[in-house]
Motif scaffolding. Structure first.
Motif, mmCIF file in Angstrom:
data_model
loop_
_atom_site.group_PDB
_atom_site.id
_atom_site.type_symbol
_atom_site.label_atom_id
_atom_site.label_comp_id
_atom_site.label_asym_id
_atom_site.label_seq_id
_atom_site.Cartn_x
_atom_site.Cartn_y
_atom_site.Cartn_z
ATOM 1 N N UNK A 70 0.639 -1.116 0.512
ATOM 2 C CA UNK A 70 0.269 -0.203 -0.148
ATOM 3 C C UNK A 70 1.143 1.035 -0.266
ATOM 4 N N UNK A 71 1.950 1.230 0.806
ATOM 5 C CA UNK A 71 2.971 2.141 0.695
ATOM 6 C C UNK A 71 3.519 2.786 -0.848
ATOM 7 N N UNK A 72 4.174 1.875 -1.021
ATOM 8 C CA UNK A 72 4.773 1.572 -2.631
ATOM 9 C C UNK A 72 3.704 2.024 -3.459
ATOM 10 N N UNK A 73 2.583 1.883 -3.509
ATOM 11 C CA UNK A 73 1.203 2.402 -3.910
ATOM 12 C C UNK A 73 1.612 3.810 -3.646
ATOM 13 N N UNK A 74 1.224 4.137 -2.476
ATOM 14 C CA UNK A 74 0.885 5.588 -2.849
ATOM 15 C C UNK A 74 1.675 6.911 -2.630
ATOM 16 N N UNK A 76 4.443 6.251 -4.376
ATOM 17 C CA UNK A 76 4.548 6.085 -6.411
ATOM 18 C C UNK A 76 3.795 7.278 -6.660
ATOM 19 N N UNK A 77 2.703 7.251 -6.582
ATOM 20 C CA UNK A 77 1.335 8.019 -6.474
ATOM 21 C C UNK A 77 1.541 9.419 -6.099
ATOM 22 N N UNK A 78 2.696 9.984 -5.727
ATOM 23 C CA UNK A 78 2.964 10.638 -4.891
ATOM 24 C C UNK A 78 1.326 11.602 -4.133
ATOM 25 N N UNK A 79 0.756 11.109 -3.575
ATOM 26 C CA UNK A 79 -0.228 10.601 -2.786
ATOM 27 C C UNK A 79 -0.177 12.230 -1.557
ATOM 28 N N UNK A 80 1.197 12.442 -0.885
ATOM 29 C CA UNK A 80 1.041 13.056 0.444
ATOM 30 C C UNK A 80 2.349 13.915 0.132
ATOM 31 N N UNK A 81 2.918 14.644 1.184
ATOM 32 C CA UNK A 81 3.585 15.052 1.713
ATOM 33 C C UNK A 81 4.417 14.293 2.688
ATOM 34 N N UNK A 82 4.072 13.044 3.032
ATOM 35 C CA UNK A 82 4.883 12.906 4.493
ATOM 36 C C UNK A 82 3.641 11.858 4.112
ATOM 37 N N UNK A 83 4.515 10.400 4.734
ATOM 38 C CA UNK A 83 3.613 9.102 5.009
ATOM 39 C C UNK A 83 3.831 8.297 6.049
ATOM 40 N N UNK A 84 2.871 7.690 6.957
ATOM 41 C CA UNK A 84 2.889 7.626 8.265
ATOM 42 C C UNK A 84 2.092 5.557 7.825
ATOM 43 N N UNK A 85 2.535 4.497 8.568
ATOM 44 C CA UNK A 85 1.911 3.652 8.752
ATOM 45 C C UNK A 85 1.536 3.465 10.484
ATOM 46 N N UNK A 99 13.726 -3.619 0.156
ATOM 47 C CA UNK A 99 13.420 -3.946 -1.420
ATOM 48 C C UNK A 99 12.760 -4.030 -2.139
ATOM 49 N N UNK A 100 11.925 -2.937 -2.100
ATOM 50 C CA UNK A 100 11.029 -2.795 -3.437
ATOM 51 C C UNK A 100 11.846 -1.506 -4.011
ATOM 52 N N UNK A 101 12.575 -1.102 -3.546
ATOM 53 C CA UNK A 101 13.196 0.052 -4.378
ATOM 54 C C UNK A 101 12.394 1.626 -3.792
#
Length: 362
Positions: A70-74, A76-85, A99-101
């Motif tokens: 999910x993180x790799x997808x969002x 990659x789409x430049x959805x936000x300035x910052x990402x947390x899970x 590992x996904x680069x």
């Protein structure tokens, strides 16, 4: 922070969205089940419409097995300035992302230490995280602005930030969260085929031990599958204690005096170590544990009874530090255990007796 996206509208995601919306943040909701996102939106957690552009923060609240994808997808789409899970396991998802680069500069793993036995958006509340630890696991790659946005999220949810290494976090939650869930479930499983006559004797002790056994099994399989090694390590230690305890109990059955003496010593050892471990559990507001005195009051199961007790305590100038209710079997009555500062116990006891309450030994 002005805008956010919450991806995954279960208990944790919806609770975070409710807290952010209540503080004036525009929250967009997304879920693999659109009906669940609509439910969260109807509760006031935000809108299920997609954002028109980039938002300030994306909160990924999906099961651990789906966090990295999910993180790799969002990202990659430049959805936000910052990402947390907000998954309960931190080391594995970060390694999967690497590992996904995926560029990890805009990402920080987090874990709010809060929850319920219930799941789904209908169980969510805006105050779920209030006063609770919220772990942040920044790495050397984490951008300073991203850390600040994560800290702002924690502050808006009124939680308490705790910074940890990701793998240290996983070992810690294996001990204080994941293993207790399994042990609670194993104890509760003994009741499944127990005689009705035995189950009718269930009191507060078994209710305390098995409370979290009511949790969703599918959710816990996902969590435990993401952290199996550390949980197995803790269980191995418990298994050793169980084996020694069984041997001690068998010793107490023996006709040999030395074996009975050894059995008693073995039981005392595990019980004393349990005392020592329990004493390390943080007390009220995360402070050092405090020994409270218990004042036990017999009440009927009628509207307003608890309110009257609390009102009488207030008139006595006594603060109730904690409260427990033990329901009587087969009767519309119960025992309310009021935990108070030992210096206040006498004043509370006198006030309650003067007000006509029946007091009992806790």
């Amino acid at each position: 922070m002005r805008t956010a996206v919450v991806i995954g509208t279960g208990l944790i995601g919806t609770s975070a969205a409710l807290a952010l919306s209540a503080r004036g943040i525009t929250v967009h909701l997304a879920d693999h089940d659109p009906a669940q996102a609509r439910t969260a939106a109807a509760l006031g957690a935000g809108t299920d419409e997609a954002p028109a552009g980039q938002v300030d923060l994306a909160v990924v609240a999906v099961p651990p097995a789906h966090v990295a994808a999910t993180l790799a997808d969002v990202i990659g789409r430049d959805l936000a300035r910052a990402y947390v899970d907000v998954a309960s396991v931190k080391g594995g998802p970060r390694r999967e992302l690497a590992a996904l680069g995926v560029d990890l500069t805009a990402y920080i793993g987090t874990h709010p230490m809060a929850g319920k036995e219930q799941s789904g958006p209908l169980a969510a509340t805006a105050d779920l995280f209030e006063g609770r630890p919220w772990v942040l696991t920044p790495s050397r790659d984490t951008d300073h602005e991203v850390l600040n946005l994560a800290l702002e999220l924690v502050a808006l949810c009124k939680a308490v930030p705790v910074v940890m290494d990701a793998d240290a976090h996983d070992r810690a939650v294996a001990l204080v969260s994941h293993t207790p869930q399994l042990v609670s479930s194993m104890v509760a499983a003994r009741l499944e085929d127990a005689d009705d006559s035995a189950v009718r004797l269930c009191g507060q002790g078994i209710r305390d031990v098995t409370r979290i056994a009511a949790s969703d099994p599918r959710m816990w399989v996902e969590i435990l599958s993401a952290n199996p090694g550390p949980v197995a390590d803790v269980l191995a230690g418990i298994a050793a204690d169980l084996e020694a305890t069984v041997e001690a109990l068998r010793g107490l059955q023996s006709g040999d005096v030395d074996k009975r003496r050894g059995g008693a010593a073995g039981l005392e050892d595990v019980l004393r170590r349990g005392n020592a471990g329990r004493d390390r559990v943080p007390g009220k507001h995360g402070s050092a544990p405090v020994a409270y005195e218990t004042v036990a009051v017999l009440i009927s199961d009628q509207p307003g009874e608890l309110a009257r007790i609390f009102a009488d305590a207030g008139r006595a100038g006594v603060n109730i530090e904690d409260v427990r209710i033990e329901h009587a079997t087969g009767q519309q009555a119960g025992l309310v255990q009021l935990m108070v500062d030992p210096r206040s116990a006498a004043a509370l006891t006198d006030r309650l007796r003067d007000s006509g309450w029946a007091l009992r030994q806790p």
